[in-house]
Enzyme design. Structure first.
Site, PDB file in Angstrom:
ATOM      1  N   ASP A   1       0.821  -1.206   0.000  1.00  0.00           N
ATOM      2  CA  ASP A   1       0.000   0.000   0.000  1.00  0.00           C
ATOM      3  C   ASP A   1       0.859   1.262   0.000  1.00  0.00           C
ATOM      4  O   ASP A   1       1.928   1.306   0.618  1.00  0.00           O
ATOM      5  CB  ASP A   1      -0.900  -0.019   1.246  1.00  0.00           C
ATOM      6  CG  ASP A   1      -2.074   0.923   1.144  1.00  0.00           C
ATOM      7  OD1 ASP A   1      -2.492   1.231   0.017  1.00  0.00           O
ATOM      8  OD2 ASP A   1      -2.590   1.344   2.204  1.00  0.00           O
TER       9      ASP A   1
ATOM     10  N   HIS B   1      -7.669   8.975   5.678  1.00  0.00           N
ATOM     11  CA  HIS B   1      -7.025   7.938   6.470  1.00  0.00           C
ATOM     12  C   HIS B   1      -7.184   8.258   7.954  1.00  0.00           C
ATOM     13  O   HIS B   1      -7.127   9.415   8.363  1.00  0.00           O
ATOM     14  CB  HIS B   1      -5.532   7.850   6.124  1.00  0.00           C
ATOM     15  CG  HIS B   1      -5.266   7.440   4.712  1.00  0.00           C
ATOM     16  ND1 HIS B   1      -4.534   8.209   3.839  1.00  0.00           N
ATOM     17  CD2 HIS B   1      -5.654   6.343   4.020  1.00  0.00           C
ATOM     18  CE1 HIS B   1      -4.464   7.599   2.664  1.00  0.00           C
ATOM     19  NE2 HIS B   1      -5.135   6.472   2.748  1.00  0.00           N
TER      20      HIS B   1
END
Length: 284
Positions: A82, A180
């Site tokens: 990621d 996030h």
């Protein structure tokens, strides 16, 4: 079975209208927990690691554990890197056995982002590895990558079309209002933007910042074309809070097998719930 590329899994998910959850794992227990959750839920699974976790555990240890899990499992499992900005690290991970990688050049102008993404796609095709890229800037913190709220920008639908056309990238993560980390309020997701982007590109779309999004919003995102749902912070918090609770309740219990087992079960329960919410339960 062996680890698989996530490309065909995500294509099928978008075509059939469900999302596959990609879980960021940081320990063997977390990896085991989400694999067990996938087996019991009959869900396809994407194991995901950040660059920080790669540096912490080591590529070979991560790939070895993921490959062992995949061989023992009866559901398809992919292994994804990621938010990586380092081309050389991406190459190392692909060669070691990762079956999906994200080249994150979203902090650079469109042309450089497209150029670097195309470069990774060319190598990944030869190795049957999925590639993910980001357009716009998703806010919040992911390892060492921090995007302040005032710097976050939403993806432009027409740029998304051009980007996929120029790069051939098989999965795209457009910034659409998520962030996030854990939300302080309800996420301000631009559903119309998702719909516009999905109407211009056929590739599966990726939802970053999937921790803590209400069920109705997850359902709508998936129905509009989000085929990969990233969950990181919520999973990490469940694991760590369980450890805190174990130590508070049993301060003299110093056997790691005891408190790690409890933390593993906490992660497993959360993973099963996320699979249900995203609609991938029963799709393996």
């Amino acid at each position: 079975m062996a680890l698989v590329s996530s490309t065909p899994l995500l294509i099928e998910a978008r075509q059939r209208g469900y999302g596959i959850v990609a879980f960021n794992v940081h320990t063997l227990e977390m990896l085991q927990a989400v694999v067990e959750a996938a087996e019991e839920s009959r869900s396809p699974l994407i194991l995901q690691t950040t660059v920080g976790t790669v540096k912490h555990l080591g590529i070979e240890y991560i790939v070895g554990a993921a490959q062992t899990a995949a061989r023992r499992a009866s559901v398809p499992i992919a292994l994804h890197l990621d938010h990586c900005q380092d081309f050389e690290l991406i190459l190392q991970c692909m060669r070691a056995g990762y079956t999906s990688v994200m080249i994150d050049q979203s902090m650079h102008p469109f042309e450089r982002n497209a150029e670097m993404t195309r470069k990774v796609v060319e190598v990944a095709r030869a190795l049957n590895v999925n590639v993910e890229a980001e357009l716009g800037k998703v806010g919040g913190v992911e390892d060492d990558i921090r995007v302040e709220d005032d710097k976050a920008t939403l993806a432009d639908p027409e740029e998304c079309r051009r980007f996929v056309e120029l790069t051939g990238v098989p999965t795209l993560a457009p910034a659409i209002g998520t962030a996030h980390g854990i939300y302080k309020g309800e996420p301000d997701i631009d559903f119309r933007r998702i719909e516009d982007i999905a109407g211009k590109v056929e590739v599966p779309l990726v939802l970053h910042g999937g921790s803590g999004i209400p069920e109705a919003q997850i359902n709508r995102c998936v129905s509009l074309g989000m085929a990969k749902i990233n969950v990181a912070t919520e999973l990490k918090n469940a694991f760590s809070l369980s450890l805190q609770q174990s130590f508070a309740a049993n301060p003299d219990d110093l056997d790691p097998r005891s408190y790690m087992s409890a933390a593993k079960q906490a992660v497993k329960r959360l993973a099963q719930e996320k699979m249900r919410l995203s609609g991938c339960a029963g799709k393996a």
